[in-house]
Structure formats: C-alpha cells, structure tokens
Scaffold this active site. Sequence first.
Site, PDB file in Angstrom:
ATOM      1  N   ASP A 151      14.689  35.324  23.792  1.00 53.12           N
ATOM      2  CA  ASP A 151      14.908  35.820  23.470  1.00 53.12           C
ATOM      3  C   ASP A 151      16.406  36.798  23.889  1.00 53.12           C
ATOM      4  O   ASP A 151      16.142  36.671  24.615  1.00 53.12           O
ATOM      5  CB  ASP A 151      14.388  37.060  22.849  1.00 53.12           C
ATOM      6  CG  ASP A 151      14.689  36.899  21.342  1.00 53.12           C
ATOM      7  OD1 ASP A 151      13.928  37.062  20.349  1.00 53.12           O
ATOM      8  OD2 ASP A 151      15.744  37.816  21.312  1.00 53.12           O
TER       9      ASP A 151
ATOM     10  N   LYS B 232      10.294  28.571  11.606  1.00 51.50           N
ATOM     11  CA  LYS B 232      11.004  28.957  10.237  1.00 51.50           C
ATOM     12  C   LYS B 232      11.524  28.594   9.870  1.00 51.50           C
ATOM     13  O   LYS B 232      12.870  28.304  10.218  1.00 51.50           O
ATOM     14  CB  LYS B 232      11.276  30.808  10.669  1.00 51.50           C
ATOM     15  CG  LYS B 232      10.988  31.535   9.461  1.00 51.50           C
ATOM     16  CD  LYS B 232      10.812  32.648   9.569  1.00 51.50           C
ATOM     17  CE  LYS B 232      11.759  33.813  10.262  1.00 51.50           C
ATOM     18  NZ  LYS B 232      11.375  35.118  10.517  1.00 51.50           N
TER      19      LYS B 232
ATOM     20  N   TRP C 242       4.184  36.064  18.443  1.00 43.49           N
ATOM     21  CA  TRP C 242       3.662  34.981  18.562  1.00 43.49           C
ATOM     22  C   TRP C 242       3.129  34.462  20.090  1.00 43.49           C
ATOM     23  O   TRP C 242       1.840  33.717  20.465  1.00 43.49           O
ATOM     24  CB  TRP C 242       4.302  33.624  17.842  1.00 43.49           C
ATOM     25  CG  TRP C 242       4.776  33.960  16.431  1.00 43.49           C
ATOM     26  CD1 TRP C 242       4.826  34.688  15.743  1.00 43.49           C
ATOM     27  CD2 TRP C 242       5.230  32.591  15.584  1.00 43.49           C
ATOM     28  NE1 TRP C 242       4.394  34.304  14.424  1.00 43.49           N
ATOM     29  CE2 TRP C 242       5.369  33.297  14.935  1.00 43.49           C
ATOM     30  CE3 TRP C 242       5.740  31.557  16.422  1.00 43.49           C
ATOM     31  CZ2 TRP C 242       5.686  32.441  14.042  1.00 43.49           C
ATOM     32  CZ3 TRP C 242       6.039  30.869  15.007  1.00 43.49           C
ATOM     33  CH2 TRP C 242       6.035  31.193  13.731  1.00 43.49           C
TER      34      TRP C 242
ATOM     35  N   ASP D 148      10.629  30.839  15.699  1.00 45.56           N
ATOM     36  CA  ASP D 148      10.428  32.097  14.080  1.00 45.56           C
ATOM     37  C   ASP D 148      11.744  32.532  14.229  1.00 45.56           C
ATOM     38  O   ASP D 148      12.156  34.121  13.858  1.00 45.56           O
ATOM     39  CB  ASP D 148       9.169  33.215  14.607  1.00 45.56           C
ATOM     40  CG  ASP D 148       8.886  33.789  13.635  1.00 45.56           C
ATOM     41  OD1 ASP D 148       9.198  33.299  11.961  1.00 45.56           O
ATOM     42  OD2 ASP D 148       8.770  35.112  13.105  1.00 45.56           O
TER      43      ASP D 148
ATOM     44  N   GLY E  19       7.231  39.181  20.599  1.00 47.01           N
ATOM     45  CA  GLY E  19       6.356  38.879  21.799  1.00 47.01           C
ATOM     46  C   GLY E  19       4.747  38.981  21.081  1.00 47.01           C
ATOM     47  O   GLY E  19       4.157  38.295  21.671  1.00 47.01           O
TER      48      GLY E  19
ATOM     49  N   ASP F 217      20.028  33.655  24.966  1.00 45.76           N
ATOM     50  CA  ASP F 217      19.955  33.021  24.125  1.00 45.76           C
ATOM     51  C   ASP F 217      20.010  32.365  24.397  1.00 45.76           C
ATOM     52  O   ASP F 217      20.383  31.334  24.748  1.00 45.76           O
ATOM     53  CB  ASP F 217      21.712  33.398  23.349  1.00 45.76           C
ATOM     54  CG  ASP F 217      22.451  33.730  22.105  1.00 45.76           C
ATOM     55  OD1 ASP F 217      21.777  32.143  21.506  1.00 45.76           O
ATOM     56  OD2 ASP F 217      23.341  34.026  21.402  1.00 45.76           O
TER      57      ASP F 217
END
Length: 241
Positions: A111, A191, A90, A151, A88, A127
């Site tokens: 997530d 990322k 970000w 990320d 959490g 997911d």
Amino acid sequence: MKKTKKTPTGGYGGSGSHKLYQRVKKKAGTIKASSRRWLERHLNDPYVHQSKVDGYRSRAAYKLIEMNERYKFLKKGQKIIDLGAAPGGWCQVAQRIVGSSDEKPSVVGIDYLPVVPLPGVIMLEMDFLHTDAPQKLIDALGTKPDVVLSDMAAPTTGHRQTDYLRTTYLCEVAADFALSVLKSGGHFLVKAFQGGAENTLLTTLKQNFKTVHHVKPPASRTESVELYLLALEFKAKTEVK
C-alpha cells in the site's frame, strides 16, 4: 481468528445487541450534516465494535472472513499477496488462516499508505501502480502466490462516475497482475463497483478461471455499490482455451 466473546444473535453485534444508539450532537459551524451522519453510522456499526473486540484493524476484515467461510479459498500453508492492504485487516485474516509467521512469512501486502507492522506479514510501502511493484511483491514472497487479494479503491473525488472509472482501472490492473503471477489452481478476489464496466473484467476472469462468483458479503454496507469478484482455480496458460 482470535477467540471472541459470543456473537449476539443477528450477526456481529447485530439485532441481538442491546448497545444504545449513539448520536453526534450538532454544534453550529463545527461539523457538516453529511459528516455527522457518517460519524453516527461509524459509531453504531456492529462490525466496527466487533473489530475492536477481535483486534482487527478494520471492519473490512469481516468481509474477507465471511467470503472465506462461504467459499474456502484461503487455507493453511498458502502464499498470499494483498493489494491495497492498509490498514492491514485483510492481512491479519490471511495471516491467521494460512499460518504465516515472522520466521516463515507467507503473506505480503502493499500500500502507498504506511501500515503499522503485523506479525507474520511483510508489508511494502509503495504504490502498486509503480513499475517495480509487481516484481518486488514476488521477490518478497519468494514464490508465486496461491491467492491474490485486492481491496483497492481509488481515493474519492465526489464525482461518482469518475470514482467508479478509477476504481475499475485498479481492478483491471490487479487482474492483470494476478493472471501473470498466480500458481495454477490459484484464486483471485477483487473489489469492484457495480456499474457495467466490470463486465469486461468478468469476461476475462471467466476465460482464465474455472469459476467466477459475484459476492456481496453481509459486512458490505447495503447502500454501498461495492461487490467482489471471486475467481477460483486459475487455469495455467496451457489450459486456457
């Protein structure tokens, strides 16, 4: 961000910090050398110490803070989607900057790992690769996002090339999602791992955004192969050449 104690010279608890280096004592048969090295690095990481002071859930929060301080892509009033949000950090940064509240939430995270609730953040425990995930994110936000953050990284297998390919796939899926939902002029941060395959993704982003930057924030560990691709000012379909 919350007001914090004065940052020492050298960055977040950096060279100006006089905190003594902590070593993890070795006891036969209790911990592997590699695990001991990781634990020592974690205990002595200035960003880990600063995250505890500032109340952030992870050191990764400072990666987003540093990138935003440089490029100013997060602003008050924006709508944000955060992919791979656990634990959490970000979401906390985004919530603070855009001014999201429980009454009018403007940050949605997702997530497959459970995330302890955060003020001003809607968190979906599922997911992102699930077929229903993209629509559920938009439904939760109530509109198209101004910024999509990712990320995400695949769980490591110990085989570097396999880990690289799996994370590259997540980058591509995140990019496809961003291209399908972003508002015109919106931004995308993802990322990636250095290795070559990210060049295909880079080409796609350059075709669909005004500018694309490779970013390695100071909070990203020097030995890490991670980097971030920051794509700014999404072109609406009518603008894409």
